[in-house]
Design a protein around this motif. Structure first.
Motif, PDB file in Angstrom:
ATOM      1  N   GLU A 150      14.647  86.447  63.876  1.00 28.62           N
ATOM      2  CA  GLU A 150      14.421  86.460  62.434  1.00 28.62           C
ATOM      3  C   GLU A 150      13.888  87.822  61.986  1.00 28.62           C
ATOM      4  OE1 GLU A 150      13.203  81.824  61.552  1.00 28.62           O
ATOM      5  OE2 GLU A 150      11.684  83.147  62.434  1.00 28.62           O
ATOM      6  N   TYR A 153      16.849  90.308  61.936  1.00 32.94           N
ATOM      7  CA  TYR A 153      17.737  90.116  60.783  1.00 32.94           C
ATOM      8  C   TYR A 153      17.058  90.578  59.489  1.00 32.94           C
ATOM      9  CZ  TYR A 153      21.270  88.006  57.788  1.00 32.94           C
ATOM     10  OH  TYR A 153      22.260  87.807  56.862  1.00 32.94           O
ATOM     11  N   LEU A 193      23.499  87.429  66.616  1.00 32.40           N
ATOM     12  CA  LEU A 193      23.751  87.472  65.174  1.00 32.40           C
ATOM     13  C   LEU A 193      25.232  87.683  64.872  1.00 32.40           C
ATOM     14  CD1 LEU A 193      20.699  89.633  64.003  1.00 32.40           C
ATOM     15  CD2 LEU A 193      21.023  87.170  63.670  1.00 32.40           C
ATOM     16  N   GLU A 194      25.898  88.444  65.738  1.00 37.06           N
ATOM     17  CA  GLU A 194      27.335  88.639  65.568  1.00 37.06           C
ATOM     18  C   GLU A 194      28.075  87.328  65.816  1.00 37.06           C
ATOM     19  OE1 GLU A 194      30.495  92.082  66.633  1.00 37.06           O
ATOM     20  OE2 GLU A 194      29.475  91.202  68.370  1.00 37.06           O
ATOM     21  N   GLU A 196      26.958  84.479  65.277  1.00 35.62           N
ATOM     22  CA  GLU A 196      26.659  83.616  64.128  1.00 35.62           C
ATOM     23  C   GLU A 196      27.335  84.101  62.844  1.00 35.62           C
ATOM     24  OE1 GLU A 196      22.417  83.631  63.959  1.00 35.62           O
ATOM     25  OE2 GLU A 196      22.176  82.415  65.778  1.00 35.62           O
ATOM     26  N   LYS A 197      28.164  85.157  62.957  1.00 35.36           N
ATOM     27  CA  LYS A 197      28.921  85.721  61.837  1.00 35.36           C
ATOM     28  C   LYS A 197      28.019  86.322  60.752  1.00 35.36           C
ATOM     29  CE  LYS A 197      32.633  84.043  63.792  1.00 35.36           C
ATOM     30  NZ  LYS A 197      33.533  84.941  64.571  1.00 35.36           N
ATOM     31  N   LYS A 198      26.830  86.759  61.158  1.00 38.17           N
ATOM     32  CA  LYS A 198      25.916  87.401  60.208  1.00 38.17           C
ATOM     33  C   LYS A 198      26.097  88.916  60.165  1.00 38.17           C
ATOM     34  CE  LYS A 198      22.284  83.892  60.449  1.00 38.17           C
ATOM     35  NZ  LYS A 198      20.851  83.620  60.794  1.00 38.17           N
ATOM     36  N   ILE A 208      26.543  94.317  57.874  1.00 37.05           N
ATOM     37  CA  ILE A 208      25.942  93.046  57.491  1.00 37.05           C
ATOM     38  C   ILE A 208      26.961  92.250  56.688  1.00 37.05           C
ATOM     39  CG2 ILE A 208      23.956  91.930  56.437  1.00 37.05           C
ATOM     40  CD1 ILE A 208      23.303  93.883  58.713  1.00 37.05           C
ATOM     41  N   ASN A 210      28.338  88.847  54.497  1.00 38.99           N
ATOM     42  CA  ASN A 210      27.911  87.816  53.539  1.00 38.99           C
ATOM     43  C   ASN A 210      26.563  88.139  52.899  1.00 38.99           C
ATOM     44  OD1 ASN A 210      30.219  86.225  54.245  1.00 38.99           O
ATOM     45  ND2 ASN A 210      29.088  85.479  56.043  1.00 38.99           N
ATOM     46  N   PHE A 211      26.351  89.435  52.592  1.00 41.20           N
ATOM     47  CA  PHE A 211      25.081  89.827  51.969  1.00 41.20           C
ATOM     48  C   PHE A 211      25.259  89.964  50.448  1.00 41.20           C
ATOM     49  CE2 PHE A 211      22.277  93.179  50.369  1.00 41.20           C
ATOM     50  CZ  PHE A 211      21.049  92.576  50.630  1.00 41.20           C
TER      51      PHE A 211
END
Length: 211
Positions: A150, A153, A193-194, A196-198, A208, A210-211
């Protein structure tokens, strides 16, 4: 330093007479990315007003490990360096240029005088204290209550906001140093994180999503 640049960054904050004094008595400096602007244990005879670029403020433990406290953006000053100036003590932080930056250095004597005589300066300094205090609390909360994934990110999101771009040119080791952890841990979390498609990873670059 151009008076126009100073006016652009601070004309909504500081009055015109004070801006004229800053232009006349301040010392203009430019720094390249990764240059150390203020170092730990350095005597401070000035505080910086950031005109362009971004500066990161770091603390260091007894083993030389660094921890990121907060970032300064154009139009900011560093309240922690201000405290050291007022106490005529040495710096307890390190200020490093996150990007190519320009700033004006305000001598200690002017800091004292303007705080007593100029309302706009006094309000600016008090607000800077409040902003930096809130950021310090946020840093403490992050360390105390967030898991490392967390924290990573959040770090990336904060960097995106500063850069005004979803694509970051940054090395895994740089993130590890800022968050006081190992490169191996950071690489593992970034891969997570990758998955998780973040984010999307490429060489020395993180996008990044979906920001």
């Amino acid at each position: 330093m151009t008076n126009k640049l100073l006016q652009q960054k601070f004309n909504q904050i500081l009055d015109n007479d004070l801006l004229k004094e800053i232009f006349e008595s301040g010392i203009y400096k430019e720094f390249k990315k990764n240059d150390i602007i203020i170092d730990i244990n350095q005597p401070l005879n000035y505080i910086p007003l950031l005109l362009t670029g971004t500066i990161k403020i770091l603390r260091e433990d007894n083993h030389g490990n660094e921890l990121l406290l907060y970032f300064l953006e154009s139009g900011d000053t560093c309240a922690m360096s201000l405290t050291c100036c007022l106490k005529t003590s040495k710096s307890n932080i390190r200020a490093v240029a996150e990007s190519d930056s320009s700033l004006v250095l305000i001598p200690t004597s002017k800091i004292h005088y303007w705080f007593q005589t100029n309302d706009s300066w006094r309000n600016f300094i008090l607000e800077a204290y409040q902003i930096r205090f809130n950021e310090m609390l946020e840093t403490i909360d992050t360390l105390a209550f967030m898991k490392m994934d967390e924290r990573v990110y959040k770090y990336l999101i904060d960097k995106v906001k500063l850069a005004a771009s979803t694509s970051l040119d940054i090395k895994h080791n740089d993130i590890a140093e800022d968050l006081n952890t190992s490169r191996v841990v950071i690489s593992r979390i970034l891969k997570q994180l990758e998955n998780e498609k973040k984010i999307k990873l490429s060489r020395n670059k993180i996008e990044i999503l979906n920001f």
